[in-house]
Scaffold this active site. Sequence first.
Site, mmCIF file in Angstrom:
data_model
loop_
_atom_site.group_PDB
_atom_site.id
_atom_site.type_symbol
_atom_site.label_atom_id
_atom_site.label_comp_id
_atom_site.label_asym_id
_atom_site.label_seq_id
_atom_site.Cartn_x
_atom_site.Cartn_y
_atom_site.Cartn_z
ATOM 1 C CB VAL A 28 -4.551 -10.589 -14.878
ATOM 2 C CG1 VAL A 28 -4.891 -11.168 -16.224
ATOM 3 C CG2 VAL A 28 -3.059 -10.608 -14.635
ATOM 4 C CB ALA A 32 -10.651 -12.506 -7.982
ATOM 5 C CE LYS A 87 -12.817 -14.445 -4.294
ATOM 6 N NZ LYS A 87 -11.376 -14.237 -4.447
ATOM 7 C CB VAL A 130 11.926 5.208 -15.062
ATOM 8 C CG1 VAL A 130 13.238 5.147 -14.285
ATOM 9 C CG2 VAL A 130 10.899 6.060 -14.331
ATOM 10 C CB THR A 188 -2.854 -13.678 -2.052
ATOM 11 O OG1 THR A 188 -2.204 -14.510 -3.008
ATOM 12 C CG2 THR A 188 -3.644 -14.525 -1.088
ATOM 13 N N GLY A 189 -2.829 -11.276 -4.618
ATOM 14 C CA GLY A 189 -1.950 -10.210 -5.120
ATOM 15 C C GLY A 189 -2.334 -8.842 -4.570
ATOM 16 N N GLY A 244 -3.380 -13.452 6.356
ATOM 17 C CA GLY A 244 -4.697 -13.226 5.762
ATOM 18 C C GLY A 244 -5.658 -14.385 5.908
HETATM 19 P P1 FAD Z 1 1.898 -4.014 -13.296
HETATM 20 O O1 FAD Z 1 0.441 -4.044 -13.509
HETATM 21 O O2 FAD Z 1 2.763 -4.855 -14.177
HETATM 22 O O3 FAD Z 1 2.345 -2.499 -13.440
HETATM 23 C C1 FAD Z 1 3.685 -2.131 -13.668
HETATM 24 C C2 FAD Z 1 3.725 -0.635 -13.924
HETATM 25 O O4 FAD Z 1 5.084 -0.247 -14.017
HETATM 26 C C3 FAD Z 1 3.051 -0.199 -15.227
HETATM 27 O O5 FAD Z 1 2.312 0.971 -14.992
HETATM 28 C C4 FAD Z 1 4.237 0.120 -16.146
HETATM 29 O O6 FAD Z 1 3.929 1.107 -17.110
HETATM 30 C C5 FAD Z 1 5.238 0.607 -15.120
HETATM 31 N N1 FAD Z 1 6.625 0.540 -15.585
HETATM 32 C C6 FAD Z 1 7.380 -0.553 -15.817
HETATM 33 N N2 FAD Z 1 8.601 -0.185 -16.254
HETATM 34 C C7 FAD Z 1 8.614 1.167 -16.262
HETATM 35 C C8 FAD Z 1 9.585 2.153 -16.621
HETATM 36 N N3 FAD Z 1 10.815 1.831 -17.059
HETATM 37 N N4 FAD Z 1 9.247 3.463 -16.523
HETATM 38 C C9 FAD Z 1 8.012 3.830 -16.087
HETATM 39 N N5 FAD Z 1 7.072 2.951 -15.730
HETATM 40 C C10 FAD Z 1 7.365 1.633 -15.823
HETATM 41 N N6 FAD Z 1 -4.159 -10.435 -7.829
HETATM 42 C C11 FAD Z 1 -5.316 -10.507 -7.167
HETATM 43 O O7 FAD Z 1 -5.455 -9.925 -6.098
HETATM 44 N N7 FAD Z 1 -6.370 -11.212 -7.670
HETATM 45 C C12 FAD Z 1 -6.278 -11.905 -8.830
HETATM 46 O O8 FAD Z 1 -7.261 -12.502 -9.273
HETATM 47 C C13 FAD Z 1 -5.044 -11.914 -9.516
HETATM 48 N N8 FAD Z 1 -4.872 -12.597 -10.660
HETATM 49 C C14 FAD Z 1 -3.661 -12.591 -11.275
HETATM 50 C C15 FAD Z 1 -3.449 -13.400 -12.395
HETATM 51 C C16 FAD Z 1 -2.200 -13.442 -13.001
HETATM 52 C C17 FAD Z 1 -1.961 -14.327 -14.163
HETATM 53 C C18 FAD Z 1 -1.145 -12.619 -12.503
HETATM 54 C C19 FAD Z 1 0.195 -12.619 -13.149
HETATM 55 C C20 FAD Z 1 -1.365 -11.799 -11.424
HETATM 56 C C21 FAD Z 1 -2.604 -11.794 -10.787
HETATM 57 N N9 FAD Z 1 -2.822 -11.024 -9.654
HETATM 58 C C22 FAD Z 1 -3.994 -11.115 -8.978
HETATM 59 C C23 FAD Z 1 -1.811 -10.081 -9.174
HETATM 60 C C24 FAD Z 1 -2.171 -8.671 -9.649
HETATM 61 O O9 FAD Z 1 -2.351 -8.667 -11.038
HETATM 62 C C25 FAD Z 1 -1.087 -7.694 -9.272
HETATM 63 O O10 FAD Z 1 -0.813 -7.831 -7.908
HETATM 64 C C26 FAD Z 1 -1.519 -6.270 -9.522
HETATM 65 O O11 FAD Z 1 -2.055 -6.109 -10.796
HETATM 66 C C27 FAD Z 1 -0.375 -5.333 -9.326
HETATM 67 O O12 FAD Z 1 0.468 -5.304 -10.420
HETATM 68 P P2 FAD Z 1 1.627 -4.216 -10.399
HETATM 69 O O13 FAD Z 1 1.011 -2.885 -10.283
HETATM 70 O O14 FAD Z 1 2.613 -4.632 -9.368
HETATM 71 O O15 FAD Z 1 2.335 -4.413 -11.802
#
Ligand code: FAD
Length: 512
Positions: free
Chosen positions: A44, A47, A75, A195, A356-357, A450
């Site tokens: 997810v 936006a 948007k 990892v 804001t994520g 922001g």
């Molecule tokens: P993730 O997408 O979880 O990625 C984690 C990564 O770490 C993956 O590639 C995984 O493979 C890797 N990983 C984990 N463990 C290991 C390991 N042991 N070894 C190797 N790799 C590993 N933000 C917005 O700006 N707009 C929105 O509309 C919005 N909606 C959201 C709705 C929901 C319900 C949620 C929960 C979040 C939302 N966000 C939104 C936030 C947004 O989704 C995140 O900020 C963004 O996707 C970043 O996620 P991430 O990369 O931090 O984590």
Amino acid sequence: MIRSVVIVGGGTAGWMSATYLKAAFGESVDVTLVESAQVSRIGVGEATFSTVRHFFDYLGLAENEWLPKCAGSYKLGIRFENWRKPGEHFYHPFERLRGADGFSLAEWWLALGDRSQPFDRSCFITAALCEAKRSPRMLDGSLFVSSLDGSLGKSTLDEQRAQFPYAYHFDADAVARYLAEYGIERGVRHVVDNVTEVGQDSRGWISEVRTENHGVLTGDLYIDCTGFRGMLINKTLGVRFQSFEDVLPNNRAVALRVPRADATDMDPYTTATAMSAGWAWTIPLFRRNGNGYVYADQFITPERAERELRAKVAPDRDDLEANHIRMRIGRNENSWVHNCVAIGLSSAFVEPLESTGIFFIQHAVEQLVKHFPDQGFDQRMTAAYNRRINHAVDGVKEFLILHYRSADREDTAYWKDTKTRPLPDGVKAKLDLAESHLLDEETIYPHYHGFESYSWNTMNLGLGRIPLTARPALRHLDPTNALAEFAKLKAEAAEMVAALPSCYEYLASIND
Ligand code: FAD
């Protein structure tokens, strides 16, 4: 000098960090990104904020190139539905308030007393564009605010002088893939592996990450982008995570990817609809909608939340798979500790009500570049980075608390609870002020997060927290100029609605 960076995680955070560092430092810093094929991305995060244009411009990516490859759409703001009472809506647009004779149009709207006209539709052009489902670009590609057209080059949020009128919706996985391609072409070493362990030296600093099949990866600096797991920052370094659940109780979400019945009928905004125990998002991508229900499991079970969401957005589509997500709401005490910086969900997350994520990720990578260390890891630099990151998250936290407290709605146990839950002192003071007069840059959360005062006031006025009287000063002023400004705005909005193509029409033209 820092020569090598290891990023663990290949979600939006991992790839935004890798590509931004490459765009900033080129070959002078080696970037390795390791991501697991087994642990999936959150899936997810579709936006964004209007500030995200700085990110894409910094990378040198043209919108009409990348947007179609990521199922992207426009948007113009967020439409809040049913937050005051069922059937009502208002927009929180990307548009600053105009003024007349030293007072904003919102102040004049309160003073002139024509409350039969909704605040947002009187004070912003964007509300009319949203209602008419218009694209912010003409078919020849020009922007309706021509002065803001064109690339910003390598500018950052610090130089955000004007309010850009739109943000994007996009497919989160497609963006990660697109950025991966960009990063790999520019020299990011991409390792697909798990990892399994994180090594520390005698000081407790990270010394290596061990993988299942690619041995040991080492760097001078490590970036934790492992999502809610916080594998490096929390699990290895033991940094304390401060939960915000006492004040922002929504801790789960259920998401669905729903094909639109009529692909051409496309809203140029995110919708946030109040539900019985939270709120639901609708994010229109080019050919499908992203839908989800953010809720507090104190008040509704995941099964009931899924049923409520399906009934609302896809009553005949039992075949669509629901993605249930447990959310970690809050932030690390500090997101940069020793030689490890957490970015993305491993650093902080408040629920996605104001999208804001991705903004937090953008802010973090920009600040990381500005505070980039050398081998000495000057602790004053680290502390300055942490202060900024913490301020941004804490400001958004306060802003979101205000959404729930100011909303008129009080018809279920969940909504009743939003009115009785203890408030942080900072929010209490702001709500008290907002009953007397509109907030300004001095009285909203005082550090960069922001949002500007127009956003705080738009939310209060839209949700129902409306000062009983206008500022007394306005009674002494001649309203002629303000009335002329209201009339001008209305005429401009009508002109734009007539001239601009529909959002779908424009996007179809760049998707061919
Ligand atoms: P993730 O997408 O979880 O990625 C984690 C990564 O770490 C993956 O590639 C995984 O493979 C890797 N990983 C984990 N463990 C290991 C390991 N042991 N070894 C190797 N790799 C590993 N933000 C917005 O700006 N707009 C929105 O509309 C919005 N909606 C959201 C709705 C929901 C319900 C949620 C929960 C979040 C939302 N966000 C939104 C936030 C947004 O989704 C995140 O900020 C963004 O996707 C970043 O996620 P991430 O990369 O931090 O984590």
